[in-house]
Design a protein around this motif. Structure first.
Motif, short mmCIF file in Angstrom:
data_model
loop_
_atom_site.label_atom_id
_atom_site.label_comp_id
_atom_site.label_asym_id
_atom_site.label_seq_id
_atom_site.Cartn_x
_atom_site.Cartn_y
_atom_site.Cartn_z
N ALA A 56 0.83 -1.21 0.00
CA ALA A 56 0.00 0.00 0.00
C ALA A 56 0.86 1.25 0.00
CB ALA A 56 -0.93 -0.02 1.21
N ASP A 57 1.96 1.23 0.77
CA ASP A 57 2.86 2.38 0.78
C ASP A 57 3.50 2.57 -0.59
OD1 ASP A 57 2.45 3.11 3.41
OD2 ASP A 57 4.01 1.79 4.19
N ARG A 58 3.88 1.47 -1.24
CA ARG A 58 4.46 1.59 -2.58
C ARG A 58 3.46 2.19 -3.55
NH1 ARG A 58 6.21 -3.75 -5.81
NH2 ARG A 58 3.96 -4.09 -5.63
N ALA A 59 2.22 1.75 -3.48
CA ALA A 59 1.19 2.26 -4.38
C ALA A 59 0.94 3.74 -4.15
CB ALA A 59 -0.10 1.46 -4.19
N ALA A 60 0.92 4.15 -2.88
CA ALA A 60 0.68 5.56 -2.56
C ALA A 60 1.84 6.43 -3.07
CB ALA A 60 0.52 5.72 -1.05
N ALA A 61 3.07 5.95 -2.88
CA ALA A 61 4.23 6.70 -3.35
C ALA A 61 4.24 6.80 -4.86
CB ALA A 61 5.51 6.05 -2.84
N ALA A 62 3.89 5.71 -5.53
CA ALA A 62 3.86 5.70 -6.99
C ALA A 62 2.87 6.73 -7.53
CB ALA A 62 3.51 4.30 -7.49
N LYS A 63 1.75 6.87 -6.86
CA LYS A 63 0.74 7.84 -7.29
C LYS A 63 1.26 9.26 -7.15
CE LYS A 63 -4.10 9.13 -6.49
NZ LYS A 63 -5.35 8.82 -5.72
N VAL A 64 1.99 9.53 -6.06
CA VAL A 64 2.49 10.88 -5.82
C VAL A 64 3.57 11.27 -6.83
CG1 VAL A 64 3.75 12.34 -4.19
CG2 VAL A 64 1.94 10.84 -3.37
N VAL A 65 4.52 10.37 -7.12
CA VAL A 65 5.66 10.74 -7.97
C VAL A 65 5.24 11.03 -9.40
CG1 VAL A 65 7.33 9.47 -6.58
CG2 VAL A 65 6.20 8.32 -8.50
N GLN A 66 4.14 10.47 -9.83
CA GLN A 66 3.71 10.73 -11.20
C GLN A 66 3.32 12.19 -11.40
OE1 GLN A 66 1.31 7.40 -13.08
NE2 GLN A 66 1.48 6.57 -11.01
N GLY A 67 3.05 12.89 -10.33
CA GLY A 67 2.77 14.31 -10.42
C GLY A 67 4.03 15.16 -10.48
N HIS A 68 5.18 14.53 -10.42
CA HIS A 68 6.47 15.24 -10.47
C HIS A 68 7.28 14.85 -11.70
CE1 HIS A 68 6.18 17.04 -6.43
NE2 HIS A 68 5.56 15.92 -6.09
N GLY A 69 6.62 14.31 -12.71
CA GLY A 69 7.30 14.02 -13.96
C GLY A 69 7.93 12.64 -14.05
N PHE A 70 7.72 11.79 -13.07
CA PHE A 70 8.27 10.43 -13.10
C PHE A 70 7.26 9.46 -13.71
CE2 PHE A 70 10.47 12.57 -9.65
CZ PHE A 70 11.79 12.17 -9.83
N VAL A 71 7.79 8.46 -14.38
CA VAL A 71 6.97 7.39 -14.95
C VAL A 71 7.28 6.11 -14.19
CG1 VAL A 71 6.52 5.99 -17.01
CG2 VAL A 71 6.93 8.45 -17.22
N VAL A 72 6.25 5.40 -13.79
CA VAL A 72 6.42 4.13 -13.09
C VAL A 72 6.67 3.03 -14.12
CG1 VAL A 72 5.36 2.39 -11.60
CG2 VAL A 72 4.96 4.83 -11.17
N GLU A 73 7.85 2.41 -14.08
CA GLU A 73 8.19 1.34 -15.00
C GLU A 73 7.95 -0.03 -14.39
OE1 GLU A 73 12.14 1.89 -16.60
OE2 GLU A 73 11.31 3.17 -18.17
N ASP A 74 8.06 -0.13 -13.09
CA ASP A 74 7.82 -1.41 -12.42
C ASP A 74 7.37 -1.10 -11.00
OD1 ASP A 74 7.73 -3.95 -11.43
OD2 ASP A 74 9.90 -4.22 -11.35
N GLY A 75 6.13 -1.47 -10.66
CA GLY A 75 5.65 -1.20 -9.32
C GLY A 75 4.36 -1.92 -9.00
N SER A 76 4.10 -3.01 -9.70
CA SER A 76 2.84 -3.70 -9.49
C SER A 76 3.01 -5.10 -8.91
CB SER A 76 2.07 -3.82 -10.82
OG SER A 76 2.86 -4.51 -11.78
N TYR A 122 9.12 -4.36 -1.37
CA TYR A 122 8.42 -4.08 -2.60
C TYR A 122 9.11 -2.98 -3.40
CZ TYR A 122 5.06 -6.95 -0.18
OH TYR A 122 4.47 -7.98 0.48
N ARG A 123 9.50 -3.36 -4.61
CA ARG A 123 10.30 -2.48 -5.46
C ARG A 123 9.44 -1.52 -6.26
NH1 ARG A 123 13.98 -5.12 -10.11
NH2 ARG A 123 11.90 -5.46 -10.98
N LEU A 124 9.96 -0.31 -6.41
CA LEU A 124 9.32 0.68 -7.27
C LEU A 124 10.40 1.27 -8.17
CD1 LEU A 124 6.85 2.40 -8.08
CD2 LEU A 124 7.50 4.02 -6.28
N CYS A 125 10.31 0.97 -9.46
CA CYS A 125 11.29 1.47 -10.43
C CYS A 125 10.67 2.62 -11.21
CB CYS A 125 11.71 0.35 -11.37
SG CYS A 125 12.99 0.85 -12.54
N LEU A 126 11.34 3.77 -11.17
CA LEU A 126 10.83 4.98 -11.83
C LEU A 126 11.78 5.42 -12.94
CD1 LEU A 126 10.04 7.01 -8.58
CD2 LEU A 126 8.43 5.59 -9.90
N ALA A 127 11.25 6.20 -13.85
CA ALA A 127 12.07 6.77 -14.92
C ALA A 127 11.66 8.22 -15.14
CB ALA A 127 11.90 5.98 -16.21
#
Length: 242
Positions: free
Chosen positions: A171-191, A197-202
């Motif tokens: 749940a923390d990973r999902a919440a963080a992934a939602k926030v970073v997308q508003g700062h220009g990051f793309v989630v490449e692996d986070g499901s 739990y890994r979260l890979c951003l680009a």
């Protein structure tokens, strides 16, 4: 080496990070602090260019003397407020006064003072010299940036940069992934993936120090907010003719 502020003044600190893995050493409970006053300092308290050579000579003699005569460990040095500070831990202190007299005679152009005190917990090393999370982030960033520069990278050219974070909870990973997308990051692996739990951003951006620090500091704070941690970043080398 990293930049910070000490007593509201700019400072550079050099520290042996490897010491954290073994400190404190029971056989070396004494701290020796040696301070060398600069002859000429700029507005920030740093030495003028012509003084670097003698400071390096003082350091060389001091370190060799303490290591050979006291079996002391040189753990770090500071530069701020018109002074260069050197820090050692040792179990032997009887010869310190004699060694300092000899050092002062050899470098009579500079005022040199010292103090010896008990510090069995190595609190000066951990609380004063060792970098905090923000400074450690800068150190790690600069290591990678230096490696890129040595390979001919042109930092001003935008490219894809990947960032890796880990979380203790889905749940923390999902919440963080939602926030970073508003700062220009793309989630490449986070499901998917196992614990942690890994979260890979680009993100497409330049790879200069200012840009990298801004993005990594944002991600570091975000990860901390969601009980995670930033594991690092990577990118490809972009040369002028690529």
């Amino acid at each position: 080496m990293y930049f910070c502020y000490l007593e509201d003044m700019p400072a550079f600190i050099s520290v042996d990070l490897a010491g954290a893995g073994v400190a404190p050493l029971q056989g070396k409970p004494y701290l020796i602090e040696v301070a060398v006053a600069l002859q000429s300092a700029d507005a920030d308290g740093f030495p003028e260019s012509q003084e670097w050579e003698v400071l390096e000579a003082i350091e060389d003699v001091l370190v060799k003397s303490f290591e050979a005569g006291l079996e002391a460990l040189f753990v770090g040095k500071t530069l701020n407020c018109g002074r260069r500070g050197f820090y050692f831990y040792t179990g032997e202190t009887l010869l310190v006064a004699q060694m300092m007299d000899e050092l002062q005679q050899q470098f009579s152009s500079h005022a040199i003072v010292y103090q010896v005190k008990e510090d069995p917990a190595w609190s000066i090393y951990f609380d004063y010299l060792y970098p905090d999370e923000e400074s450690m982030l800068r150190i790690r960033n600069n290591r990678l940036l230096q490696q890129l520069e040595e390979q001919g990278d042109q930092s001003y050219i935008p490219r894809k940069i990947n960032y890796l974070l880990y979380f203790q909870d889905r749940a923390d990973r999902a919440a963080a992934a939602k926030v970073v997308q508003g700062h220009g990051f793309v989630v490449e692996d986070g499901s998917t993936g196992a614990f942690p739990y890994r979260l890979c951003l680009a993100k497409i951006s330049k790879a200069d120090e200012e840009t990298i620090y801004a993005d990594t500091e944002l991600l570091r704070q975000l990860a901390r907010q969601y009980q995670g941690e930033l594991d690092g970043w990577k990118t490809q080398v972009i040369r002028e003719n690529d």
